[in-house]
Design a protein around this motif. Structure first.
Motif, PDB file in Angstrom:
ATOM      1  N   LEU A   3       0.824  -1.202   0.000  1.00  0.00           N
ATOM      2  CA  LEU A   3       0.000   0.000   0.000  1.00  0.00           C
ATOM      3  C   LEU A   3       0.869   1.267   0.000  1.00  0.00           C
ATOM      4  N   LYS A   4       1.951   1.251   0.784  1.00  0.00           N
ATOM      5  CA  LYS A   4       2.860   2.404   0.818  1.00  0.00           C
ATOM      6  C   LYS A   4       3.547   2.602  -0.537  1.00  0.00           C
ATOM      7  N   ASN A   5       3.924   1.503  -1.180  1.00  0.00           N
ATOM      8  CA  ASN A   5       4.532   1.602  -2.504  1.00  0.00           C
ATOM      9  C   ASN A   5       3.561   2.203  -3.511  1.00  0.00           C
ATOM     10  N   LYS A   6       2.303   1.773  -3.458  1.00  0.00           N
ATOM     11  CA  LYS A   6       1.282   2.306  -4.365  1.00  0.00           C
ATOM     12  C   LYS A   6       1.055   3.803  -4.099  1.00  0.00           C
ATOM     13  N   ASP A   7       1.033   4.196  -2.818  1.00  0.00           N
ATOM     14  CA  ASP A   7       0.878   5.611  -2.467  1.00  0.00           C
ATOM     15  C   ASP A   7       2.046   6.437  -3.003  1.00  0.00           C
ATOM     16  N   ALA A   8       3.256   5.901  -2.883  1.00  0.00           N
ATOM     17  CA  ALA A   8       4.437   6.600  -3.380  1.00  0.00           C
ATOM     18  C   ALA A   8       4.379   6.730  -4.904  1.00  0.00           C
ATOM     19  N   GLU A   9       3.945   5.668  -5.595  1.00  0.00           N
ATOM     20  CA  GLU A   9       3.808   5.716  -7.051  1.00  0.00           C
ATOM     21  C   GLU A   9       2.770   6.755  -7.461  1.00  0.00           C
ATOM     22  N   LEU A  10       1.656   6.811  -6.744  1.00  0.00           N
ATOM     23  CA  LEU A  10       0.610   7.783  -7.037  1.00  0.00           C
ATOM     24  C   LEU A  10       1.113   9.209  -6.814  1.00  0.00           C
ATOM     25  N   ALA A  11       1.818   9.425  -5.719  1.00  0.00           N
ATOM     26  CA  ALA A  11       2.361  10.757  -5.431  1.00  0.00           C
ATOM     27  C   ALA A  11       3.344  11.176  -6.523  1.00  0.00           C
ATOM     28  N   LEU A  12       4.183  10.242  -6.974  1.00  0.00           N
ATOM     29  CA  LEU A  12       5.135  10.535  -8.043  1.00  0.00           C
ATOM     30  C   LEU A  12       4.402  10.889  -9.332  1.00  0.00           C
ATOM     31  N   MET A  13       3.364  10.139  -9.659  1.00  0.00           N
ATOM     32  CA  MET A  13       2.581  10.428 -10.865  1.00  0.00           C
ATOM     33  C   MET A  13       1.918  11.801 -10.768  1.00  0.00           C
ATOM     34  N   GLN A  14       1.435  12.159  -9.589  1.00  0.00           N
ATOM     35  CA  GLN A  14       0.794  13.461  -9.415  1.00  0.00           C
ATOM     36  C   GLN A  14       1.793  14.600  -9.612  1.00  0.00           C
ATOM     37  N   THR A  15       3.017  14.433  -9.132  1.00  0.00           N
ATOM     38  CA  THR A  15       4.011  15.491  -9.321  1.00  0.00           C
ATOM     39  C   THR A  15       4.390  15.628 -10.786  1.00  0.00           C
ATOM     40  N   GLN A  16       4.268  14.547 -11.551  1.00  0.00           N
ATOM     41  CA  GLN A  16       4.575  14.618 -12.970  1.00  0.00           C
ATOM     42  C   GLN A  16       3.429  15.234 -13.759  1.00  0.00           C
ATOM     43  N   ILE A  17       2.204  15.056 -13.294  1.00  0.00           N
ATOM     44  CA  ILE A  17       1.040  15.589 -13.990  1.00  0.00           C
ATOM     45  C   ILE A  17       0.955  17.105 -13.811  1.00  0.00           C
ATOM     46  N   ASN A  18       1.150  17.594 -12.605  1.00  0.00           N
ATOM     47  CA  ASN A  18       0.970  19.015 -12.335  1.00  0.00           C
ATOM     48  C   ASN A  18       1.855  19.919 -13.198  1.00  0.00           C
ATOM     49  N   PRO A  19       3.157  19.664 -13.303  1.00  0.00           N
ATOM     50  CA  PRO A  19       3.960  20.526 -14.184  1.00  0.00           C
ATOM     51  C   PRO A  19       3.501  20.452 -15.638  1.00  0.00           C
ATOM     52  N   HIS A  20       3.131  19.261 -16.097  1.00  0.00           N
ATOM     53  CA  HIS A  20       2.683  19.101 -17.474  1.00  0.00           C
ATOM     54  C   HIS A  20       1.416  19.927 -17.711  1.00  0.00           C
ATOM     55  N   PHE A  21       0.499  19.886 -16.773  1.00  0.00           N
ATOM     56  CA  PHE A  21      -0.725  20.686 -16.860  1.00  0.00           C
ATOM     57  C   PHE A  21      -0.379  22.178 -16.888  1.00  0.00           C
ATOM     58  N   LEU A  22       0.535  22.572 -16.037  1.00  0.00           N
ATOM     59  CA  LEU A  22       0.942  23.978 -15.958  1.00  0.00           C
ATOM     60  C   LEU A  22       1.542  24.438 -17.284  1.00  0.00           C
ATOM     61  N   TYR A  23       2.450  23.651 -17.874  1.00  0.00           N
ATOM     62  CA  TYR A  23       3.048  24.017 -19.159  1.00  0.00           C
ATOM     63  C   TYR A  23       1.965  24.175 -20.222  1.00  0.00           C
ATOM     64  N   ASN A  24       1.028  23.207 -20.253  1.00  0.00           N
ATOM     65  CA  ASN A  24      -0.033  23.258 -21.256  1.00  0.00           C
ATOM     66  C   ASN A  24      -0.918  24.489 -21.092  1.00  0.00           C
ATOM     67  N   MET A  25      -1.236  24.840 -19.850  1.00  0.00           N
ATOM     68  CA  MET A  25      -2.077  26.014 -19.622  1.00  0.00           C
ATOM     69  C   MET A  25      -1.346  27.306 -19.997  1.00  0.00           C
ATOM     70  N   LEU A  26      -0.072  27.400 -19.651  1.00  0.00           N
ATOM     71  CA  LEU A  26       0.691  28.586 -20.031  1.00  0.00           C
ATOM     72  C   LEU A  26       0.824  28.673 -21.551  1.00  0.00           C
ATOM     73  N   ASN A  27       0.979  27.526 -22.195  1.00  0.00           N
ATOM     74  CA  ASN A  27       1.035  27.490 -23.653  1.00  0.00           C
ATOM     75  C   ASN A  27      -0.297  27.934 -24.252  1.00  0.00           C
ATOM     76  N   ALA A  28      -1.411  27.491 -23.652  1.00  0.00           N
ATOM     77  CA  ALA A  28      -2.739  27.906 -24.131  1.00  0.00           C
ATOM     78  C   ALA A  28      -2.921  29.418 -23.967  1.00  0.00           C
ATOM     79  N   ILE A  29      -2.466  29.963 -22.836  1.00  0.00           N
ATOM     80  CA  ILE A  29      -2.545  31.414 -22.606  1.00  0.00           C
ATOM     81  C   ILE A  29      -1.702  32.145 -23.653  1.00  0.00           C
TER      82      ILE A  29
END
Length: 174
Positions: A3-29
């Protein structure tokens, strides 16, 4: 443990998603601003995206001098938009320095300190920041230099520094 490994994997995926979303939104702006004829807003959005992209840099701690130069240039351009005529800057790196590898975020925090502390006492003149990079002597050493005409370190703080004298400006022509 699973369960801890899955939580760590999820947290890592979330940190990778947020910057990607930010780049895309700034690009859209950026593209929307260009479409609307707002070049200045497009430039701000682009510069912000570049600052985030280089500073996050997928967790890499070492980057090229070229990337650090770009990062500090984009950062200073954003500050120029914010502060207008109160700030001016120059970034001048020798061509031979650009492929050297250095720790990330060496210059940007220094530039930020120049702005935050250099403008602290409402200078009568505008703040000027000069950043340069050159190879020293036989090319074995890299010199990164940031100078400003800010208000300087107050005497009451300077007295606590290990070397109480500020060295004279380095002659870059050598």
């Amino acid at each position: 443990l699973n369960l801890k490994n899955k939580d760590a994997e999820l947290a890592l995926m979330q940190t990778q998603i947020n910057p990607h979303f930010l780049y895309n939104m700034l690009n859209a702006i950026q593209w929307q601003a260009l479409k609307s004829g707002s070049k200045e807003i497009a430039d701000i959005a682009y510069s912000m995206a570049q600052v985030f992209r280089i500073s996050l840099n997928r967790g890499k701690g070492i980057i090229s001098v070229r990337q650090e130069k770009d990062l500090v240039s984009y950062y200073l351009s954003l500050q120029k938009y914010r502060l207008g005529k109160k700030i001016d800057y120059r970034v001048d790196f020798q061509e031979g320095t650009l492929d050297c590898q250095i720790p990330k975020l060496i210059l940007q925090p220094l530039a930020e300190n120049s702005i935050v502390h250099g403008m602290a006492n409402s200078l009568p003149q505008d703040l000027e920041i000069d950043i340069s990079a050159c190879l020293v002597e036989d090319g074995k050493y890299l010199r990164l230099l940031l100078r400003d005409n800010g208000c300087g370190i107050p005497a009451e703080v300077l007295q606590y520094l290990p070397d109480r004298t500020i060295p004279p400006a380095v002659d870059e022509s050598k």
